[in-house]
Every structure is written in C-alpha cells, then in structure tokens.
Design a protein around this motif. Structure first.
Motif, mmCIF file in Angstrom:
data_model
loop_
_atom_site.group_PDB
_atom_site.id
_atom_site.type_symbol
_atom_site.label_atom_id
_atom_site.label_comp_id
_atom_site.label_asym_id
_atom_site.label_seq_id
_atom_site.Cartn_x
_atom_site.Cartn_y
_atom_site.Cartn_z
ATOM 1 N N SER A 122 -46.139 -0.658 -0.469
ATOM 2 C CA SER A 122 -45.370 -0.880 -1.693
ATOM 3 C C SER A 122 -44.283 -1.943 -1.561
ATOM 4 O O SER A 122 -43.425 -2.039 -2.413
ATOM 5 C CB SER A 122 -44.723 0.436 -2.110
ATOM 6 N N GLU B 222 -43.965 -5.516 -14.935
ATOM 7 C CA GLU B 222 -45.124 -5.588 -14.037
ATOM 8 C C GLU B 222 -46.281 -6.303 -14.726
ATOM 9 O O GLU B 222 -46.964 -7.125 -14.128
ATOM 10 C CB GLU B 222 -45.586 -4.177 -13.639
ATOM 11 N N GLY C 40 -42.397 -1.045 -4.708
ATOM 12 C CA GLY C 40 -42.989 0.065 -5.457
ATOM 13 C C GLY C 40 -43.411 -0.384 -6.832
ATOM 14 O O GLY C 40 -44.038 -1.416 -6.990
ATOM 15 N N LYS C 41 -43.015 0.389 -7.817
ATOM 16 C CA LYS C 41 -43.458 0.101 -9.179
ATOM 17 C C LYS C 41 -42.237 -0.238 -10.022
ATOM 18 O O LYS C 41 -41.312 0.571 -10.120
ATOM 19 C CB LYS C 41 -44.160 1.346 -9.704
ATOM 20 N N LEU D 43 -42.863 -1.035 -16.378
ATOM 21 C CA LEU D 43 -44.266 -1.308 -16.689
ATOM 22 C C LEU D 43 -44.471 -2.698 -17.303
ATOM 23 O O LEU D 43 -45.305 -3.474 -16.842
ATOM 24 C CB LEU D 43 -44.816 -0.226 -17.624
ATOM 25 N N TYR E 53 -42.714 -5.685 -1.594
ATOM 26 C CA TYR E 53 -42.899 -7.060 -2.064
ATOM 27 C C TYR E 53 -41.857 -7.980 -1.437
ATOM 28 O O TYR E 53 -41.483 -9.007 -2.008
ATOM 29 C CB TYR E 53 -42.861 -7.127 -3.594
#
Lengths: 414, 271
Positions: B146, B178, B171-172, B175, B148
């Motif tokens: 995860s 992304e 991670g995330k 939304l 970057y």
C-alpha cells in the motif's frame, strides 16, 4: 459426454536462485537482474522440463499446457511456441495448449496466426489456441500502452480466427492492425479452427466477449475457494444471455498439486519447492512484498467506471497468494492441493462438483522442485487420482448436462 | 469554483475558470488540478489574481470524456485546437506543467501565432539522450501492499513532503481523488507510454518555430523530468530566458512552491 480433462501445466521456473533471493532481491519480475542467470547450472534445464511434459503425455494426461512470460524467474517461456514445436515432435497423443500468446505484445497478429497454424499441422491437429492480453508485468516488458490493450487484443484475436476460417487474400481494415494482404499459408488442420481458450479474472466484459464468440473461458485465478464456483455461475449466466448453454468444457481453471504416498510425505517432499514458488516466483506478481506489478493504477487497462467499482471494494495491503505465512494458511487457500492420492482426489473432486469445471490445468513442478519428485507426483496422480476423477466427473457431467454437445471441435476434424 | 462543460464533436470537455484579466490557459500534469484535485490549488488562485485562468481537463480526465482515438501527442494537439475554437480564443498565455507542458510546447511549435507568452514547468516532451524521463507508471504500482512513497519521491522533493502525502497518500485515498489519478495515468499511457516515456522525438527540431517569449521553470530536485530537459527547452526556444530553477522543490514545483513560482510567472507575463 466426456470426463474431466486433465492437463499438465509447466511454467518452467528458474530453479537455481540462492536461498537469500527473497531477502536480497526486490522482485522476481521485469527488473530481476539477469546476472543471476547461471549457465553452469541452467544448461539442460529446458530439456528437463520438455522431458517432464513428454512424460505427462506418456502417463495419459489429456494435454500439456504452456504460456508466455517475459523477463522473470516465474516462467522461462518468452516464446511458448518454441516449446510447443518441440512437443509436436516428442508427443503423439495429448493436446498442446498454449495459454496463450500475448497478442498486444506481438507487432503483427499474423505471426501468431501463422505459428499456431504451423503447430496445428505439425501436431496433427492437437493445438488448443489460447490468446491472452497480458497484465501488469507484460505492460512493462515490452512497453505496451495499457489504455487500449483490450481493444487491440480483441481485434488481433478476431483477425487471427478470420484468417483461419476465411479464404484469402483479403484486406483487414483494422484500427490497430490494418493489413493489405491476409492470406494464411499454412491453414490450421482442425476445422473450423482450433479450439480457442481465453483467460480472464472474472471481468464481466471479458466473459461477454468470450461468450459472444463461443470460446472457452479459463479462470486465471490461482485460489479456489468460493470464487471459482461463482465464476462458473457468472459465466454460465453470460452464456445464457448470449443464447448459449454452459457445459463443463466451456470452462477451465489453473491449479497446483503435489501427490505422494501419504499426506505427511507429500508435504515434506514438496515444501521446499512450494515456498520457492510462493516467495521467489510470485514476488512482483502475486505478492505485496517489493512492488506489485500485476494490478494497480500504473497499468490502467480497465475502463475508469470499472476501476471506481473495484476501488470501492479494495482493501489496501490485502494479502495475496504469495503472502501466506504458513502451511495452514496456504492449505486453506486451496491454491496448492497437497497430499496422498486419497486426499488429493477428495479435494479436487469436491472442487469439480461445486465448480462444474471440465478442464483442469494442473501445475505439478513448482519452483525448484527436483525432476524426480515432480515425476513421481505426476505418476501417482495419473495412476491413483486421475481414474477416480474421470469416473466421478463423467457421472456428474452426464447427470447434470444431458445432451450437451461437448465434442464440436473433434467431430469437425478432417 | 466555477466549472462548465464544453461540447465538442459529441464529446464533453470539462473546464474550470477563475479570475479576471487576459486569458491564460493552464494545462495540468500529474500532481495537479483535474489529475488529483477537483478544484484549484494555491498556485492557480494566485495566477487568477491577475488573469482569467482557464483549465481544461485532458481527454479522459475529471469530467472530460475519454477519447479512444488518441494515440499520439498530435491527436491531443488537435483536440485542443477544437477547445480554443469553442472558447473563441485567438491569442492567449499558455502555461503547462509536466505533461501539460509537453502539450503546450507542441501547440506553440505548430501555432506560434496563438501564443502570447509560453510558460513550461517541469515539462516532459523532449528526448534527451542519456536522460530518460522517469517511469511514473511503475511508481504508481503499490509497494509493500500500500505504499506510494516512490511515486511521491518521483513527483515531489521528497516522499514525506506534506503536499505529496496529501495528494498521493499510502493505502486508499479519497475515492474521487483516486479515480482522477487513475484517469490521468490512463490518459498519460495513451500518449506517453511508448516510446518510454512522454516524449516526441521530433519536438526538439520544431522548437525553433516558437516565436513567443517563453519562461522555462524547473524544480531543483525534479526526479521525474531531468533538468537537462529544461535546459534544452530554454536553449532551443529562441524567446526563452535562461532556465529558472526553484530551489528545494521537486517536479511538482507549482505545488511545493506556489508563491515563488506564481511570482515568477506573473512577473514574466507582466513584462
């Protein structure tokens, strides 16, 4: 009806890595330094692997499976067609499955059409022609722009099949591969054309494209929990939507197995090869250690809307197959089925029952597994597992799919 | 924020506009409005104090429709000729960062009459032997499940630079952020993946056709586009001053040093 078809899949891993490979190297794919290649050890390796595949033919497997990889230690077959060519002359019976040539990596799809036609002639009509688009690592292998990979892939696949079935010369006015003269010499032996298998990982659009064309769908996942059964149901539903009907030979899966005299012995004998495969061969592909090349935003081949949906369910840092930490966890993933003939039969039979799958593409040689162990496992499987699987599956398929025409390609063979 | 949609040949083009003054077209790069952020960032807002800043999202980015027929940079140039017509712009200032700088340079070399002044910030686009543009695609693949960090390191002065962490978190992320990042990579892969990466070998020999005054700005620690690319732009565009290097900043100099670079750009445009 016919029983489950059992194929022997060889990936041809590089088996001579030092024990500290995982500790010292960042990846087994694309950037893995080729200074690690050792000619003193590797001389004769292809012969050993080809001999294993020829042995599978002797043992009565229904076919041998090859596929294309580049710049990695996972699979030393940048050109599976070369190995297939050798097999046409070493074997007489089993199908030769190439799953597949990575069409977007080839400058001209006609080269694939030609080589597959040659292989079909050279093998007396035993070729199963796989086409694959390639994934993350392949994007980097040959610098294949990923946004239009799928469109390119289907144009190439359709052109190849057209070149096998339509008399030439004709002009192909394609978006990606425009060609003035398409005129195939030789033609493939099988009529109307060799069976076509396409791998996918449950994407509805791939299933739909496969269904539209009447090809066989191959699930490229290495894990076989409930997902395999779900993939089968999804594909069956897609086929019905296209006015077609599912039968077990429209579907195939990849699995790995090791068989020995007892459960305990099986685990002891294969464990080194299994961990070599999981920790070294999968590093960069199905492992989160190092850099995960197979799937991610850097290889943006799926449409944005599908990516948004994927992100909603995505958990960062989730475990992949190569991240399993112990034997129990591996066992639960149903990726590598290890045990006595009884155990392996029971577990695979269970999978066939649920997933109604007719094509099992089975990897026997894992990582650095020695030749004699791989052969022993193949032999035990062929003699003690395969007959029972064939018997049970024939009964199951006959009951569940009465009247299904599963022999189309063979019937049409000249 | 004020955004609107232009309708061009069946396709929608999403633009943001702000500020009053002479028209200034802004072409975004990887760490930017449209490619991560939904709205303006401080750099653009500062420009807008003296100009009418218009920022279109590239094809397939933000709410601009994707165009499957884009294969090479030429296709993007023609896309933008349509955008200029739709905006009824005949002459304007053109500022491009990163891949946006490449597009700006290509347009300026073909239509010098349209460009009043040209600003290139960390622009890709050139082939400079021995100085490959970085592999942003590989860096965008997660490390250790995860992380970057290497992507941030490529696009900023360091992986821990606060803006970098905010725009490209591990991670995330959010939304829609992304999704915008994904769209930008998808657009970038159409024009910039082959040859590797983000250049047009012919551009160098066309730069002499640019007639407008030009400002070329680079982050001192640009780890994506080597500084020799900036030097080459500055040397081959006849109206360009010497390359301006902003210290203690990476590739995304407009994000890391918005005040400094906005002042440079505004002074240049006001000259």
């Amino acid at each position: 009806m016919k029983p489950v078809q059992l194929f022997c899949w060889h990936f041809m891993a590089y088996p001579y890595l030092d024990k500290d490979f995982d500790e010292k190297q960042y990846s087994g794919w694309v950037t893995v330094p080729n200074s690690l290649w050792d000619n003193r050890k590797a001389r004769g390796l292809y012969q050993e692997y080809i001999d294993q595949l020829a042995y599978a033919d002797e043992l009565g497997f229904d076919g041998m499976v090859l596929n294309e990889h580049h710049q990695n230690i996972y699979g030393l077959m940048p050109s599976p067609n070369l190995i297939a060519s050798a097999l046409t002359q070493r074997t007489t019976r089993g199908k030769i499955v190439i799953l597949g040539n990575l069409l977007p990596l080839h400058m001209n799809p006609m080269r694939v059409a030609e080589e597959y036609a040659m292989l079909d002639q050279m093998s007396n009509g035993r070729l199963i022609a796989g086409f694959a688009p390639g994934g993350g690592p392949e994007t980097f292998n040959y610098d294949v722009p990923s946004a239009n990979t799928r469109e390119k892939f289907w144009e190439a696949a359709d052109l190849i099949v057209r070149s096998w079935t339509e008399d030439g010369p004709f002009a192909h006015e394609g978006r990606y591969f425009p060609l003035r003269y398409v005129n195939l010499w030789p033609k493939p032996l099988q009529k109307p054309f060799p069976p076509v298998w396409i791998p996918g990982s449950r994407s509805p659009s791939t299933m739909a494209e496969v269904a539209k064309r009447g090809y066989c769908y191959f699930l490229s996942s290495r894990s076989h929990g409930g997902e395999t059964h779900r993939a089968q149901q999804e594909f069956a539903a897609v086929l019905e939507k296209h006015g077609d009907q599912y039968h077990p030979f429209r579907f195939g899966i990849l699995m790995s197995t090791y068989v020995a005299e007892t459960d305990q012995q099986a685990r002891e004998e294969c464990e080194e090869g299994v961990w070599y495969f999981l920790k070294n061969c999968l590093k960069g592909h199905l492992r989160r250690e190092g850099r995960q090349l197979t799937y991610g935003p850097g290889v943006p081949y799926i449409p944005t809307a599908a990516w948004r949906e994927y992100l909603k369910g995505y958990t960062p840092g989730r475990k992949l197959l190569g991240d399993v930490e112990n034997w129990e966890e591996l066992d639960a993933s149903q990726s590598i089925i290890v045990g006595s003939p009884e155990t392996v039969h029971r577990r695979i039979q269970n999978l066939i029952e649920k997933a109604k799958v007719g094509n099992l593409l089975i990897q026997f040689q894992l990582g650095n597994m020695p030749d004699q162990l791989a052969r022993k496992s193949m032999k035990l499987f062929a003699e003690k597992v395969a007959p029972a699987l064939r018997h049970d599956s024939l009964k199951q398929f006959t009951d569940e799919f009465p009247g299904a025409n599963v022999e189309q390609a063979a019937e049409a063979l000249h | 924020m004020s955004g609107r949609t232009l309708q061009i040949n069946e396709r929608k083009v999403w633009i943001l506009e702000t500020g009053k003054g002479a028209p200034l077209l802004y072409f975004h790069g990887f760490a930017d409005v449209h490619s991560v952020k939904e709205s303006w960032m401080p750099f653009h807002e500062k420009l807008a104090q003296h100009a009418q800043v218009i920022a279109p999202a590239h094809p397939g980015c933000a709410q601009t429709d994707e165009n499957k027929d884009i294969d090479i940079i030429e296709d993007v140039v023609f896309h933008y000729l349509e955008v200029f017509d739709a905006l009824k712009l005949t002459q304007f200032d053109l500022v491009g960062s990163c891949v946006g700088g490449w597009i700006a340079a290509e347009i300026a070399a073909r239509h010098p009459e349209k460009i009043r002044k040209l600003v290139l910030i960390g622009a890709t686009g050139l082939f400079v032997e021995g100085a490959l543009i970085g592999d942003v695609f590989m860096m965008a693949q997660p490390e250790y499940g995860s992380s970057y960090a290497s992507l941030r390191e490529m696009l900023f002065s360091s992986a821990n630079q606060p803006n970098a962490l905010e725009m490209f978190p591990d991670g995330k992320g959010e939304l829609e952020d992304e999704v915008r990042r994904y769209q930008m990579l998808r657009f970038g892969s159409r024009i910039g993946f082959k040859p590797p990466y983000f250049y047009n070998r012919s551009l160098k020999n066309r730069l002499h056709r640019i007639t407008s005054p030009a400002l070329v700005v680079w982050g001192e620690k640009d780890a994506f586009v080597p500084r020799s690319h900036g030097e080459t732009y500055a040397k081959l565009i006849s109206g360009a001053e010497e390359l301006k290097v902003i210290s203690d900043a990476g590739h995304s100099v407009h994000v890391e040093k918005p005040d400094e670079i906005a002042k440079l750009v505004l002074d240049f445009l006001a000259e």
